[in-house]
Design an enzyme around this catalytic site. Structure first.
Site, PDB file in Angstrom:
ATOM      1  N   PRO A   4       0.820  -1.218   0.000  1.00 44.19           N
ATOM      2  CG  PRO A   4      -0.962  -1.610   1.449  1.00 44.19           C
ATOM      3  CD  PRO A   4       0.343  -2.196   0.976  1.00 44.19           C
ATOM      4  CB  CYS A   5       1.485   3.369  -2.715  1.00 42.13           C
ATOM      5  SG  CYS A   5      -0.144   3.472  -3.526  1.00 42.13           S
TER       6      CYS A   5
END
Length: 409
Positions: free
Chosen positions: A79-80
Site C-alpha cells: 500500500p502506497c
C-alpha cells in the site's frame, strides 16, 4: 509453469498479468475481504485472507506448496499512501517512512528474506522515487543489501518509473517497478512500444512506436448493464455536460475557456475530470467520490466492465462488492498488461524461456475514433458562481494545509 507468491494481491491486477505471461499463482495474500472474494470468485488460487504482519512466511510456503528457496517469483505492491503525490499536494509533504502504513515495505522484505525467491518484483507509486524523497526506495535497497550479507544471496536491484500508456495500456498511470534476481542477474527493462501522439509530430527521424491506446479503443464495445445506475450524482453532476472531453473543472476558471466558476487549481485534479475518446484514460482513482473522475464522455460514471477494460484485466473477469468497494479495488490495481509484459521479460531474462511476442491482454484497436460529444451550456444553477476567484497559492499553502498546520501548532 513457474510458480509465484503474491503479497498485497488486491483484485489481482499484477497476478493476472503474470498468469498471462506464463506464471502460476501458488498463493495470494490479501487483507481486504472484498478483494479476497473477487480473487476466489474468478480463480482457484490459494488465497490467504489476513494481515501480512500476522501471517508467517512458513504459513505462506505451506499454503502455496512450495519450500523456501524454491519460489520462482515473489510479487507485490505494498500500500502506497505514504508516498502518494496526492498526499503531498494536500500537505506539502508526507510522513512517508514515519507513517505506520509504510511498514508494509518491511513486511514484504521479511517474506523475501524468509522464502528467498529466485526473483522478486515490487510495484509502488512513482512518489517513492521523487527526487529528494527517495527514502522508501533507499530503504528497500539497503535492506536487500543486508539480506544478501546475512543470507548469502546476491539479489540485484533494478528499478524504473513506467508510464503504463507507453506499453499499450489505455491509461496514463505512472508506477515504479523494482525487480531483482537472487543470483545477481540484472533485468533490462523493455523499451516503450507506444508514444504520446503529440510527441510523434516532433520526431523528425521517425519512430516505430504506435500511438497511445485510447479510452475509446478500450471500451467502445463494452456492453454494460444498468447504465441508469451509473448516472452522475451530487452537487456538481449537472455541470459535467458543459465540460469538454479530456478536461476537468479547470475549464471553468479564469485561465480556461469556459466560465469563471472556480479558482485555478483550488480543487483536486480529478474534480469533474472526463475521459476523451482520442486519449488514454487518466489514472483511475481508488476513492473517487461523487464529483471525482474520470467520468465517461457520456457524463456518467464508468461501469465495472469499463474499469476492468481500462485496467486490461482478462475478458470476463469481474469484481465483487458494492460500487465503493469495486472502485477501490480497481483503482488500487496494477494494469494487468504491464504485468504481463514485465513477467515475460522475467521469464526470458532470468529463466531463459522463449516467450511469444504478442500479448494476451493487449487491446484490439478499431479503425476509427468518433468526434467529441457536443457541449451543453452551463446549467443556470451554477451561474451564481461566476466572478473572480483566487488561485491556489501553491503546494502545502492551501486552506486545508494551513488549517492542519494551525492545529498541529
Amino acid at each position: 509453469m513457474r510458480k509465484l507468491i503474491s503479497l498485497y494481491s488486491g483484485a489481482g491486477g499484477l497476478d493476472l498479468g503474470m498468469e498471462a505471461a506464463g506464471f502460476e499463482v501458488a498463493a495470494a495474500i490479501e487483507f481486504n475481504k472484498w478483494a479476497c472474494n473477487t480473487l476466489r470468485s474468478n480463480r482457484s488460487w490459494n488465497v490467504i485472507e489476513g494481515d501480512i504482519h500476522d501471517i508467517s512466511s512458513q504459513q505462506i510456503a505451506n499454503v502455496g506448496g512450495i519450500a523456501p528457496g524454491e519460489v520462482d517469483l515473489l510479487i507485490g505492491g505494498p500500500p502506497c499512501q505514504p508516498f502518494s503525490k496526492s498526499a503531498m499536494w494536500a500537505t506539502g509533504n508526507t510522513k512517508r517512512l514515519d507513517d505506520p502504513r509504510s511498514d508494509t515495505l518491511t513486511a514484504y522484505l521479511r517474506v523475501l528474506k524468509d522464502l528467498k525467491p529466485k526473483a522478486f518484483l515490487i510495484e509502488n507509486v512513482n512518489g517513492i522515487a521523487f527526487k529528494g524523497k527517495e527514502e522508501g526506495l533507499n530503504l528497500l535497497k539497503s535492506v536487500i543489501t543486508q539480506i544478501n550479507n546475512e543470507e548469502g544471496t546476491n539479489y540485484s536491484f533494478s528499478w524504473k518509473v513506467i508510464n503504463c500508456a507507453d506499453f499499450g495500456v489505455p491509461q496514463t498511470r505512472e508506477r515504479v517497478f523494482i525487480i531483482g534476481h537472487r543470483d545477481g542477474a540484472v533485468l533490462n527493462f523493455p523499451p516503450p512500444t507506444h508514444i504520446n501522439p503529440e510527441e510523434m509530430a516532433d520526431d523528425l527521424f521517425g519512430d516505430n512506436r504506435e500511438p497511445w491506446v485510447t479510452a475509446w479503443e478500450a471500451i467502445h464495445n463494452v456492453k454494460s448493464e444498468n447504465t441508469d445506475q451509473l448516472r452522475a450524482t451530487g452537487k456538481w453532476a449537472n455541470l459535467l455536460p458543459s465540460i469538454p472531453e479530456g478536461k476537468n473543472y479547470l475549464y471553468h476558471t479564469d485561465r480556461g475557456e469556459g466560465l469563471p466558476l472556480f479558482g485555478w487549481r483550488t480543487r483536486y485534479w480529478g474534480f469533474l475530470l472526463k475521459l476523451a475518446k482520442n486519449r488514454p484514460s487518466w489514472t483511475l482513482q481508488a476513492q473517487p467520490g461523487s464529483a471525482i473522475g474520470p467520468f465517461h464522455w457520456e457524463n456518467r460514471k464508468l461501469s465495472m466492465e469499463e474499469l476492468c477494460r481500462l485496467q486490461t484485466f482478462p475478458e470476463g473477469y469481474f469484481v465483487t462488492g458494492g460500487q465503493t468497494e469495486m472502485r477501490r479495488q480497481l483503482g488500487n490495481a496494477v494494469p494487468s498488461l504491464i504485468a504481463e509484459i514485465l513477467g515475460k521479460q522475467i521469464l526470458a531474462q532470468f529463466f531463459g524461456m522463449q516467450i511469444p511476442q504478442e500479448h494476451k491482454l493487449a487491446i484490439q484497436r478499431p479503425n476509427t475514433i468518433p468526434e467529441p460529444e457536443t457541449l451543453a451550456p452551463v446549467s443556470d444553477e451554477y451561474l451564481h458562481l461566476m466572478g473572480e476567484h483566487e488561485a491556489h497559492p501553491g503546494t502545502g499553502k492551501g486552506p486545508g494545509a494551513r488549517k492542519r498546520q494551525t492545529e498541529k501548532a
